[in-house]
Design a protein around this motif. Structure first.
Motif, PDB file in Angstrom:
ATOM      1  N   GLN A   1     -13.944-110.478 -53.329  1.00 34.81           N
ATOM      2  CA  GLN A   1     -13.719-109.025 -53.925  1.00 34.81           C
ATOM      3  C   GLN A   1     -14.665-108.079 -53.071  1.00 34.81           C
ATOM      4  O   GLN A   1     -15.841-108.180 -52.870  1.00 34.81           O
ATOM      5  CB  GLN A   1     -14.254-109.162 -55.209  1.00 34.81           C
TER       6      GLN A   1
ATOM      7  N   SER B   1     -15.746-104.219 -52.035  1.00 29.27           N
ATOM      8  CA  SER B   1     -16.153-103.034 -52.617  1.00 29.27           C
ATOM      9  C   SER B   1     -16.598-102.041 -51.159  1.00 29.27           C
ATOM     10  O   SER B   1     -17.035-102.479 -50.474  1.00 29.27           O
ATOM     11  CB  SER B   1     -17.043-103.318 -53.735  1.00 29.27           C
TER      12      SER B   1
ATOM     13  N   THR C   1      -9.900-102.467 -48.432  1.00 28.61           N
ATOM     14  CA  THR C   1     -10.572-101.441 -48.835  1.00 28.61           C
ATOM     15  C   THR C   1     -10.388-100.245 -47.763  1.00 28.61           C
ATOM     16  O   THR C   1     -10.715-100.564 -46.454  1.00 28.61           O
ATOM     17  CB  THR C   1     -12.150-101.557 -49.205  1.00 28.61           C
TER      18      THR C   1
END
Length: 121
Positions: A3, A5, A115
């Motif tokens: 994940q 970010s 991202t």
């Protein structure tokens, strides 16, 4: 299972930070790395950090970007300073992760979801 970010929009000369966390029943993580892909271009390596902690950077980001890792948290970071418009891209994290399973261990190469980093001039 990765994940990512961080990221976003910043003016040239500004700074941004990215993080990438691996989840699951992890035995260990070998190499961690950040890659990026700009529109119309191939994905390219930005920085690598093996478990030893030594680092490797693309020439285009040396002196501006810093990669780091926290093995206890199974997390990797990328601090980006003095950003330039040419740093605009989708940034992907990559890790070589060894997982525990009921039958033993298995190792795979995993990618985060990407991202967006946009640097305005």
């Amino acid at each position: 299972q990765l994940q990512a970010s961080g990221g976003g929009l910043v003016q040239a000369g500004g700074s941004l930070g990215l993080s990438c966390a691996a989840s699951g029943s992890i035995f260990g993580i070998n190499v961690m790395g950040w890659y990026r892909q700009a529109p119309g271009k191939q994905r390219e390596l930005v920085a690598l950090i093996p478990r030893s902690g030594s680092t490797n950077y693309a020439d285009s980001v040396k002196g501006r970007f810093t990669i780091s890792r926290d093995n206890a948290k199974n997390t990797m970071y990328l601090q980006m300073n003095s950003l330039k418009p040419e740093d605009t891209a989708v940034y992907y994290c990559n890790m070589g992760v060894t997982y525990r399973s009921a039958t033993g261990r298995y190792t795979g190469d995993y990618w985060g979801q990407g991202t967006q980093v946009t640097v305005s001039s």
